[in-house]
Design an enzyme around this catalytic site. Structure first.
Site, PDB file in Angstrom:
ATOM      1  N   HIS A  88       0.823  -1.216   0.000  1.00 13.17           N
ATOM      2  CA  HIS A  88       0.000   0.000   0.000  1.00 13.17           C
ATOM      3  C   HIS A  88       0.857   1.265   0.000  1.00 13.17           C
ATOM      4  O   HIS A  88       0.360   2.351  -0.312  1.00 13.17           O
ATOM      5  CB  HIS A  88      -1.012  -0.006   1.150  1.00 13.17           C
TER       6      HIS A  88
ATOM      7  N   ASN B  52      -9.365  -4.930   6.090  1.00 16.46           N
ATOM      8  CA  ASN B  52      -8.517  -3.866   6.629  1.00 16.46           C
ATOM      9  C   ASN B  52      -8.755  -3.692   8.124  1.00 16.46           C
ATOM     10  O   ASN B  52      -9.895  -3.601   8.574  1.00 16.46           O
ATOM     11  CB  ASN B  52      -8.828  -2.552   5.889  1.00 16.46           C
ATOM     12  N   TRP B  53      -7.671  -3.678   8.911  1.00 12.41           N
ATOM     13  CA  TRP B  53      -7.708  -3.558  10.379  1.00 12.41           C
ATOM     14  C   TRP B  53      -8.299  -4.791  11.060  1.00 12.41           C
ATOM     15  O   TRP B  53      -8.637  -4.734  12.244  1.00 12.41           O
ATOM     16  CB  TRP B  53      -8.490  -2.323  10.837  1.00 12.41           C
TER      17      TRP B  53
ATOM     18  N   ASP C 174       1.193  -7.754   2.003  1.00 14.08           N
ATOM     19  CA  ASP C 174       1.378  -6.302   1.862  1.00 14.08           C
ATOM     20  C   ASP C 174       2.859  -5.952   1.729  1.00 14.08           C
ATOM     21  O   ASP C 174       3.488  -5.472   2.669  1.00 14.08           O
ATOM     22  CB  ASP C 174       0.754  -5.599   3.069  1.00 14.08           C
TER      23      ASP C 174
ATOM     24  N   ASN D  79      -8.894   3.662   4.270  1.00 21.47           N
ATOM     25  CA  ASN D  79      -8.040   3.300   5.385  1.00 21.47           C
ATOM     26  C   ASN D  79      -8.354   4.158   6.614  1.00 21.47           C
ATOM     27  O   ASN D  79      -8.556   3.650   7.715  1.00 21.47           O
ATOM     28  CB  ASN D  79      -6.574   3.454   4.985  1.00 21.47           C
TER      29      ASN D  79
ATOM     30  N   GLY E   3       2.389   5.570   9.371  1.00 20.88           N
ATOM     31  CA  GLY E   3       3.771   5.967   9.137  1.00 20.88           C
ATOM     32  C   GLY E   3       4.711   4.808   9.390  1.00 20.88           C
ATOM     33  O   GLY E   3       5.773   4.699   8.774  1.00 20.88           O
ATOM     34  N   ASN E   4       4.297   3.910  10.323  1.00 23.10           N
ATOM     35  CA  ASN E   4       5.051   2.675  10.543  1.00 23.10           C
ATOM     36  C   ASN E   4       4.838   1.676   9.421  1.00 23.10           C
ATOM     37  O   ASN E   4       5.550   0.663   9.356  1.00 23.10           O
ATOM     38  CB  ASN E   4       4.650   2.012  11.861  1.00 23.10           C
ATOM     39  N   SER E   5       3.869   1.921   8.563  1.00 20.06           N
ATOM     40  CA  SER E   5       3.640   1.011   7.445  1.00 20.06           C
ATOM     41  C   SER E   5       4.944   0.781   6.685  1.00 20.06           C
ATOM     42  O   SER E   5       5.610   1.725   6.269  1.00 20.06           O
ATOM     43  CB  SER E   5       2.599   1.589   6.487  1.00 20.06           C
TER      44      SER E   5
ATOM     45  N   ASP F 181      -0.228  -3.063   9.696  1.00 19.18           N
ATOM     46  CA  ASP F 181      -1.573  -2.750  10.164  1.00 19.18           C
ATOM     47  C   ASP F 181      -1.672  -3.003  11.658  1.00 19.18           C
ATOM     48  O   ASP F 181      -0.760  -3.566  12.279  1.00 19.18           O
ATOM     49  CB  ASP F 181      -2.592  -3.634   9.428  1.00 19.18           C
TER      50      ASP F 181
END
Length: 718
Positions: free
Chosen positions: A80, A208-209, A217, A323, A652-654, A671
């Protein structure tokens, strides 16, 4: 890094906050015993060295995190996070989003979407005394804001004399501290590999989540520089960047209970917020955001359903809105079932009681704590009044306003320009102008604007922007037909939809804007004076908040230190380290348990052959044949897909590297779970779990599905 006394005011070893915390790297030696107890085999002191292993391999994408995984500048991150680049290279005839992409040679790699950057951190220094000088400390309001900005710009300008670097001076602890961060800005970024959407986005917005999850991902970029190793714009003559450090791929996968840590660039957390901020956010702002986001998604769906090309243009925006839509709704639901506000209020009252119990503390802190509460209430009221105005801005109007402001600021010496409009910011402007080509459609944009503008016009007259209304020909009580006609006139009266025309305006003078008959340019010029007055008022308020909030945070740090508790700063898009363990979780009142791992068996079970659950045939065939090779887990007897851990992460940690006890790559964080994402505000150790895609699944998919053998060899996986 230069150490700060406040940054060292943290929890003593052996206390009970083992997994909580997005730690600044220089804080890690202070929690060495906790890290060792959790299972870390490295010396915690080595993690503080940003230019050494493993931190030297961790990079930022300016919104996502990533890591170097080969000496040829190969970068791994989340699917993503590269989604926009896949979309910008996709056409109905060559749909890379649907089918995936593998470059089998450097020549086959594709330019990433305009504006894509890879930031390699080179240095971090505490510069608080250079930002909040004795003279600045005496100021308040806009004068304080302006003085802080001047000092930040001066530090940035000196830092960026080293060509090819991007520097910033973000605030920590509610603007109590400032750090200068120097990063190499790699501007030539290319898309190397992304799996099919049926892998990289398997489960889509439905999953998602959620857990269990079966999403692959991951995706790959490559960093390019000039032949002399300098940052450079895209050129066929550029060569792959050679990083000083590269992550080693773990030969053994993780199992439940194993130590893991994530290194990355978390965006924002809000754990030091006041009770009034919590109440405003969860009682009004997030519900309003969710409602507006849902409505925007519905409009985009309606307007793009008959055009594949237009749908592709908006695919990245839809993914982003979805998201946050689900994220904020999940937070609202968790908040409704919690005592968070009551606990936050009690903690705040305890702090104030501690301050008022001592004459010296009361003299130093009490007035500022009272002041900051009043100022934030004022800011929240402004946010509420401007909410629909923000959603009612046509994208080309925003572009025109930015271009006009750039033209005006460009008449000043560079050091005197507003931050964001200096020479250093021109590449960002050019990239934004270029990116519109593949992300904008006037019919869709007008439909979105018209929908939200109805809500704006329905507000009380006192909450309207007079200059905005006059510039766009708006008035309260307009019928839908009248509003549509006004917008048609605006959109048809502008040529900014043409890429060449937009680009030409980057070099125009203020007089050119003032003489223009372009509808969006005229509106931008007409709105400018009112916008500058409003900006000055906002900066006056911001300066006063900064001063009072810093004092509040200083009091909180001192108070929590007396309790022996941690004071790590809220996340602010700077490098942080979080650690924990691979862990299952009890879930639900009926005593159900979430297992720590999902496997490819679940991919088959969820596969429907359409929509969000459409796994590639090649993948399903490999699973059916049990063609797992060395990537099967010895206990699970199949390939793991995703795993849960107790890591403290946020947006941001993605793409953050999940590392084992030896600092080897074992997966990518991507996630959290829906009932634990409120940890951005209220960390809950029992519930908090983040989700990683397992390295074994990435490598297996590359080997047996996408045949990316060249990349596997490059990473040392073969």
């Amino acid at each position: 890094m230069k150490k700060s006394l406040l940054a060292l005011a943290i929890l003593s070893a052996g206390a009970a906050y083992a997994d909580e915390g997005m730690w600044m790297p220089q804080q890690l030696p202070q929690i060495a015993k906790q890290l060792k107890a959790a299972g870390l085999k490295l010396d915690p002191a080595t993690l503080t060295k940003l230019t050494e292993f493993p931190a030297g391999a961790i990079v930022s994408l300016g919104g996502c995190s990533a890591s170097f995984v080969s000496p040829q500048g190969l970068v791994v991150t989340n699917h993503h996070c590269v989604y926009g680049s896949i979309a910008s290279n996709s056409t109905p005839e060559r749909n890379l989003l649907a089918n995936g992409f593998v470059a089998h040679s450097l020549a086959e790699e594709l330019p990433a979407s305009p504006g894509t950057r890879i930031f390699v951190t080179r240095e971090v220094l505490n510069v608080t005394d250079k930002v909040i000088t004795p003279d600045v400390a005496k100021l308040s309001g806009k004068a304080r804001s302006d003085a802080i900005e001047r000092n930040q710009k001066s530090l940035v300008a000196a830092c960026e004399k080293d060509e090819g670097h991007r520097c910033s001076v973000p605030a920590f602890y509610g603007s109590l501290e400032y750090y200068l961060i120097k990063q190499l800005e790699i501007r030539d970024v290319r898309l190397v590999h992304a799996p099919a959407e049926g892998v990289g986005k398997f489960g889509g917005d439905t999953d998602n989540w959620m857990w269990p999850r079966h999403t692959g991902d991951y995706g790959f970029y490559r960093a390019y520089v000039s032949k002399d190793g300098k940052a450079a714009d895209y050129s066929k003559d550029n060569v792959p960047y050679t990083p000083k450090h590269v992550l080693k791929l773990a030969r053994e996968g993780v199992k439940e209970g194993d130590f893991v840590m994530a290194m990355g660039y978390p965006g924002r957390t809000n754990r030091h917020r006041l009770p009034s901020e919590v109440k405003f956010t969860f009682d009004w702002f997030y519900p309003a955001f969710v409602k507006a986001s849902g409505e925007t998604l519905a409009v985009i769906d309606r307007e793009t359903k008959d055009s594949k090309d237009t749908a592709l243009k908006y695919a990245s925006q839809v993914a982003g809105i979805n998201n946050y839509y689900k994220n904020r709704q999940g937070m609202i639901d968790s908040y409704a079932d919690s005592d968070f506000l009551a606990r936050k209020t009690a903690q705040h009252e305890e702090l104030k009681a501690w301050v008022n119990a001592d004459a010296k503390r009361k003299a130093e802190y009490a007035a500022d704590i009272e002041k900051v509460e009043k100022l934030i209430a004022e800011r929240d009221a402004d946010t509420k009044a401007d909410f629909y105005y923000g959603y009612s801005q046509p994208r080309l109007l925003n572009t025109a306003r930015s271009l006009y402001r750039l033209a005006i600021e460009s008449q000043k010496p560079d050091a005197e320009r507003k931050a964001g409009y200096q020479t250093r910011d021109l590449p960002r402007f050019k990239s934004g102008v270029a990116a519109l080509v593949r992300t904008y459609d006037p019919k869709v944009d007008k439909a979105i604007v018209m929908h939200h503008m109805k809500n704006y016009l329905a507000q009380p007259a006192a909450e309207h922007k007079a200059a905005f209304d006059a510039a766009l020909g708006l008035r309260a009580g307009m019928s839908d037909a009248e509003l549509s006609a006004a917008l048609d006139k605006l959109y048809s009266g502008s040529q900014l939809g043409d890429a060449a025309v937009r680009t030409a305006w980057l070099d125009k003078k203020p007089a050119d804007f003032q003489a223009s008959n372009d509808a969006f340019i005229k509106a931008a010029v007409a709105m400018y004076e009112a916008a500058m007055k409003e900006e000055a008022e906002e900066e006056e308020l911001a300066g006063n908040i900064q001063q009072a909030y810093a004092s509040y945070m200083k009091a909180k740090i001192a108070f929590m230190k007396t309790k022996g508790q941690a004071v790590y700063p809220d996340a602010n898009s700077t490098l942080r380290v979080t650690y924990g363990n691979v862990a299952s979780r009890d879930h639900g009142a009926d005593g159900t348990t979430w297992t720590a791992f999902t496997t490819v068996n679940g991919v088959v079970a969820k596969h429907t052959g359409k929509g969000e659950f459409n796994a590639p045939k090649a993948q399903l065939d490999a699973i059916k044949r049990k063609e797992f090779g060395k990537y099967a887990d010895p206990k699970l007897k199949t390939v793991p897909v995703d795993f849960l851990a107790t890591l403290d992460i946020t947006g941001g940690n993605s793409g953050s590297a999940a590392l084992n006890a030896k600092g080897e790559l074992v997966g990518l964080a991507f996630d959290g779970t829906l009932d634990s994402i409120i940890s951005d505000w209220d960390f809950n150790k029992a519930k908090t779990r983040d989700i990683q895609v397992d390295l074994r699944y990435i490598l297996w998919n590359m080997k047996y599905v996408d045949k990316a053998d060249n990349l596997l060899k490059e990473m040392g996986a073969e």
